[in-house]
Design a protein around this motif. Sequence first.
Motif, PDB file in Angstrom:
ATOM      1  N   LEU A  10       0.908  -1.433   0.169  1.00 57.95           N
ATOM      2  CA  LEU A  10       0.464   0.271   0.356  1.00 57.95           C
ATOM      3  C   LEU A  10       0.841   1.674   0.475  1.00 57.95           C
ATOM      4  O   LEU A  10       1.944   1.448   0.233  1.00 57.95           O
ATOM      5  CB  LEU A  10      -0.605  -0.158   1.475  1.00 57.95           C
ATOM      6  CG  LEU A  10      -2.162   1.313   1.046  1.00 57.95           C
ATOM      7  CD1 LEU A  10      -3.068   0.550   0.123  1.00 57.95           C
ATOM      8  CD2 LEU A  10      -2.758   0.595   3.098  1.00 57.95           C
ATOM      9  N   ILE A  11      -0.359   2.138  -0.715  1.00 55.90           N
ATOM     10  CA  ILE A  11       1.372   3.119  -0.934  1.00 55.90           C
ATOM     11  C   ILE A  11       0.247   4.215  -0.859  1.00 55.90           C
ATOM     12  O   ILE A  11      -0.702   4.942  -1.900  1.00 55.90           O
ATOM     13  CB  ILE A  11       1.585   4.144  -2.378  1.00 55.90           C
ATOM     14  CG1 ILE A  11       2.665   2.470  -2.344  1.00 55.90           C
ATOM     15  CG2 ILE A  11       2.885   4.797  -1.779  1.00 55.90           C
ATOM     16  CD1 ILE A  11       2.758   2.603  -3.820  1.00 55.90           C
ATOM     17  N   PRO A  12      -0.015   5.201   0.721  1.00 53.97           N
ATOM     18  CA  PRO A  12      -0.559   6.724   0.435  1.00 53.97           C
ATOM     19  C   PRO A  12       0.343   7.836  -0.258  1.00 53.97           C
ATOM     20  O   PRO A  12       0.972   8.244   0.495  1.00 53.97           O
ATOM     21  CB  PRO A  12       0.262   7.057   2.198  1.00 53.97           C
ATOM     22  CG  PRO A  12       1.111   6.190   2.769  1.00 53.97           C
ATOM     23  CD  PRO A  12       0.933   5.591   1.423  1.00 53.97           C
ATOM     24  N   LEU A  13      -0.451   8.092  -1.139  1.00 54.66           N
ATOM     25  CA  LEU A  13       0.037   8.666  -2.259  1.00 54.66           C
ATOM     26  C   LEU A  13      -0.145  10.662  -2.077  1.00 54.66           C
ATOM     27  O   LEU A  13       0.923  11.011  -2.130  1.00 54.66           O
ATOM     28  CB  LEU A  13      -0.585   8.635  -3.560  1.00 54.66           C
ATOM     29  CG  LEU A  13      -0.301   7.346  -4.748  1.00 54.66           C
ATOM     30  CD1 LEU A  13      -0.832   7.308  -5.754  1.00 54.66           C
ATOM     31  CD2 LEU A  13       0.995   7.931  -4.965  1.00 54.66           C
ATOM     32  N   LEU A  14      -1.253  10.699  -1.264  1.00 53.81           N
ATOM     33  CA  LEU A  14      -1.620  11.769  -1.037  1.00 53.81           C
ATOM     34  C   LEU A  14      -1.885  11.906   0.213  1.00 53.81           C
ATOM     35  O   LEU A  14      -3.473  11.137   0.973  1.00 53.81           O
ATOM     36  CB  LEU A  14      -3.031  13.291  -1.931  1.00 53.81           C
ATOM     37  CG  LEU A  14      -3.302  14.109  -1.398  1.00 53.81           C
ATOM     38  CD1 LEU A  14      -1.848  14.607  -2.029  1.00 53.81           C
ATOM     39  CD2 LEU A  14      -4.395  13.855  -2.735  1.00 53.81           C
ATOM     40  N   VAL A  15      -1.612  12.044   1.141  1.00 50.39           N
ATOM     41  CA  VAL A  15      -2.197  12.809   2.911  1.00 50.39           C
ATOM     42  C   VAL A  15      -2.027  14.498   3.145  1.00 50.39           C
ATOM     43  O   VAL A  15      -2.217  15.355   2.323  1.00 50.39           O
ATOM     44  CB  VAL A  15      -1.370  12.339   3.846  1.00 50.39           C
ATOM     45  CG1 VAL A  15      -0.742  10.392   3.497  1.00 50.39           C
ATOM     46  CG2 VAL A  15       0.600  13.402   3.195  1.00 50.39           C
ATOM     47  N   GLY A  16      -3.023  14.624   4.467  1.00 48.36           N
ATOM     48  CA  GLY A  16      -2.941  15.498   4.224  1.00 48.36           C
ATOM     49  C   GLY A  16      -1.813  16.247   4.811  1.00 48.36           C
ATOM     50  O   GLY A  16      -0.921  15.577   4.659  1.00 48.36           O
ATOM     51  N   GLU A  17      -2.389  17.815   4.839  1.00 49.76           N
ATOM     52  CA  GLU A  17      -0.981  18.394   5.878  1.00 49.76           C
ATOM     53  C   GLU A  17      -0.924  18.645   7.295  1.00 49.76           C
ATOM     54  O   GLU A  17      -1.813  17.921   7.820  1.00 49.76           O
ATOM     55  CB  GLU A  17      -1.253  19.950   5.080  1.00 49.76           C
ATOM     56  CG  GLU A  17      -1.617  20.485   3.883  1.00 49.76           C
ATOM     57  CD  GLU A  17      -0.226  20.800   3.138  1.00 49.76           C
ATOM     58  OE1 GLU A  17       1.148  20.225   4.150  1.00 49.76           O
ATOM     59  OE2 GLU A  17       0.004  20.508   2.171  1.00 49.76           O
ATOM     60  N   ARG A  36      -0.138  14.639   9.100  1.00 49.81           N
ATOM     61  CA  ARG A  36       0.376  12.921   8.083  1.00 49.81           C
ATOM     62  C   ARG A  36      -0.676  11.525   7.957  1.00 49.81           C
ATOM     63  O   ARG A  36       0.150  10.793   6.839  1.00 49.81           O
ATOM     64  CB  ARG A  36       1.804  13.412   8.141  1.00 49.81           C
ATOM     65  CG  ARG A  36       2.148  14.093   7.995  1.00 49.81           C
ATOM     66  CD  ARG A  36       2.233  14.701   6.130  1.00 49.81           C
ATOM     67  NE  ARG A  36       3.207  16.129   5.953  1.00 49.81           N
ATOM     68  CZ  ARG A  36       2.968  17.397   4.672  1.00 49.81           C
ATOM     69  NH1 ARG A  36       1.726  16.221   3.797  1.00 49.81           N
ATOM     70  NH2 ARG A  36       3.758  17.541   4.488  1.00 49.81           N
ATOM     71  N   SER A  37      -1.348  11.447   8.875  1.00 50.51           N
ATOM     72  CA  SER A  37      -1.753  10.648   9.497  1.00 50.51           C
ATOM     73  C   SER A  37      -3.088  10.276   8.604  1.00 50.51           C
ATOM     74  O   SER A  37      -3.804   9.181   8.303  1.00 50.51           O
ATOM     75  CB  SER A  37      -2.297  10.118  10.912  1.00 50.51           C
ATOM     76  OG  SER A  37      -2.919  10.632  10.795  1.00 50.51           O
ATOM     77  N   VAL A  38      -3.692  11.416   7.948  1.00 51.19           N
ATOM     78  CA  VAL A  38      -4.559  11.518   7.614  1.00 51.19           C
ATOM     79  C   VAL A  38      -4.111  11.393   6.053  1.00 51.19           C
ATOM     80  O   VAL A  38      -4.120  11.880   5.505  1.00 51.19           O
ATOM     81  CB  VAL A  38      -5.408  13.553   7.541  1.00 51.19           C
ATOM     82  CG1 VAL A  38      -6.934  12.977   6.413  1.00 51.19           C
ATOM     83  CG2 VAL A  38      -5.842  13.646   8.617  1.00 51.19           C
ATOM     84  N   GLY A  39      -5.394  10.110   5.417  1.00 52.96           N
ATOM     85  CA  GLY A  39      -5.085   9.388   4.165  1.00 52.96           C
ATOM     86  C   GLY A  39      -6.205  10.334   3.180  1.00 52.96           C
ATOM     87  O   GLY A  39      -7.262  10.108   3.774  1.00 52.96           O
ATOM     88  N   LEU A  40      -5.493  10.570   2.278  1.00 51.62           N
ATOM     89  CA  LEU A  40      -6.473  11.082   1.040  1.00 51.62           C
ATOM     90  C   LEU A  40      -6.749   9.655   0.282  1.00 51.62           C
ATOM     91  O   LEU A  40      -7.589   9.482  -0.576  1.00 51.62           O
ATOM     92  CB  LEU A  40      -6.121  12.310   0.417  1.00 51.62           C
ATOM     93  CG  LEU A  40      -6.678  13.379   1.772  1.00 51.62           C
ATOM     94  CD1 LEU A  40      -5.588  14.841   1.325  1.00 51.62           C
ATOM     95  CD2 LEU A  40      -7.293  13.631   2.531  1.00 51.62           C
ATOM     96  N   VAL A  41      -5.849   9.797  -0.859  1.00 49.10           N
ATOM     97  CA  VAL A  41      -5.183   8.771  -2.230  1.00 49.10           C
ATOM     98  C   VAL A  41      -4.493   7.792  -1.661  1.00 49.10           C
ATOM     99  O   VAL A  41      -2.865   8.477  -1.464  1.00 49.10           O
ATOM    100  CB  VAL A  41      -5.168  10.097  -2.717  1.00 49.10           C
ATOM    101  CG1 VAL A  41      -5.336   9.025  -4.610  1.00 49.10           C
ATOM    102  CG2 VAL A  41      -6.596  10.621  -3.303  1.00 49.10           C
ATOM    103  N   SER A  42      -4.612   6.740  -2.336  1.00 41.09           N
ATOM    104  CA  SER A  42      -4.340   5.573  -1.395  1.00 41.09           C
ATOM    105  C   SER A  42      -4.097   3.994  -2.694  1.00 41.09           C
ATOM    106  O   SER A  42      -5.417   4.483  -3.662  1.00 41.09           O
ATOM    107  CB  SER A  42      -4.249   5.150  -0.281  1.00 41.09           C
ATOM    108  OG  SER A  42      -4.110   5.563   0.564  1.00 41.09           O
TER     109      SER A  42
END
Length: 452
Positions: free
Chosen positions: A199-206, A232-238
């Motif tokens: 799994l790759i978290p591509l986009l996370v929060g600020e 950064r623990s907020v996953g948006l797109v993975s």
Amino acid sequence: MKLLASLGTLLALSSTWLNPVSAKSATGDRVLVLVPKQESSKHYSLFLDSLVTRGFDLSITTASNSSVSLQTDGQLLFDHAILLAPAAKKIGNNMAPKDFVRFVNDGGNLVVAAGSELSEFYRKLAMQFGVEFEPRGSWAVDHLGFVKQDNGTDHRMIATTGFAKAPAVLSSETVGDKEQLPVFYKGIAHKYQANNPLLIPLLVGEPTTYSGLKSDDKKASANTLDVPLSGRSVGLVSVFQTRENARVAFSGSTAVFSNALFRNAHNSNQQFITDVTQWTLQEKSVLRSTSHRHYLQSTGEQPDHYLVSSSINYQIDLSVYKNNAWHPYIADDVQFEAIMLDPYIRATLNHSKTNAKDRATYHGDIKLPDRYGTFTFRVNYKRTGYSNVDVRDTVAIWPLRHDGYPRFLSAAYPYYAASFVMVLGFLALSAVWLWNAEQTSVDTTKSKAKPK
């Protein structure tokens, strides 16, 4: 249904005009797109048109269509599926999340776009791939990094540049050295397993982003969640890649695919979504081994079995798919292993300069271990964002025959010398004993007895 059919016809005609050749995907061009309503597809027309331009054959239908099916008689009907109906409680004729999991296991690729009102179907499907969406009705919120709109109190439209370091997925246009344009995002957040290698978290929060529930005053409150996600623990797109190289992408927002954000010149949504879908639909970063071989250095032939301590040459050809063609894959970390339970040999292969335009050849001169048995020759190449390459050969290594050893072993020269020294010593001692014995005189005169 007429509007949906007209859109499908328009997309098909666009495919013929813009790209008469086959799709750029390495696995196929058939795409199933599920939308919540017949008229919903017009909100994603720019995104769907880009897929057609890239050569895909789209089949657009509603999630509630009972005729929707992913495979029949064990054969896949589509190579890829895109889900844009997060609130759908059921898909097709009571399809279950396991049907989509089976679709991925059989080689299909999947793009899942969720939202704040996602159904349990989406939640259960995402959990199969290590993605856990936040509670229904929650939003990703940022009171500092939000996008100003007509309603300035709504901080749910956030702007983030929390891109992952994954050059195999995200292009330099998205995460270049120059000033990065943010991605505008409005949707739900998710938890991701940071220790999951697939799994790759591509986009996370600020750092100022958190996940909260919408309250009556249209603001999100973090106090309504027991342990809210933040930073950064907020996953948006993975994105997720199986061990069989099927790919899945999860977005907590359908808005990132919308025309409104695609047209906005102050974000990188269009380029970001293009990168994500190109990777997920296997239009880039697809690795394969076209051939591999091993043979004796002395004869150049591959025998039925090798002997211990033999010197062999191992070669493997690697290609990478990008820009609608296969290209040589150049790297300096391709390794060969000779394994019998544990690796006995692990050696880095060298790149061979060849004139081939679609593959790169790697070679290594290997001396087999002084151990007989059944070995596995293996190249197990796994790098973030690229397809896994796992090439194996089972090879028997035999001991030498009784007449295969040299007559005199150099390691045994001291023992040979000791034997000869002992023999010479025995002969010398025998000679001394025989020829240097004490001489004794024998009186042969017999004395006569005198009479009394």
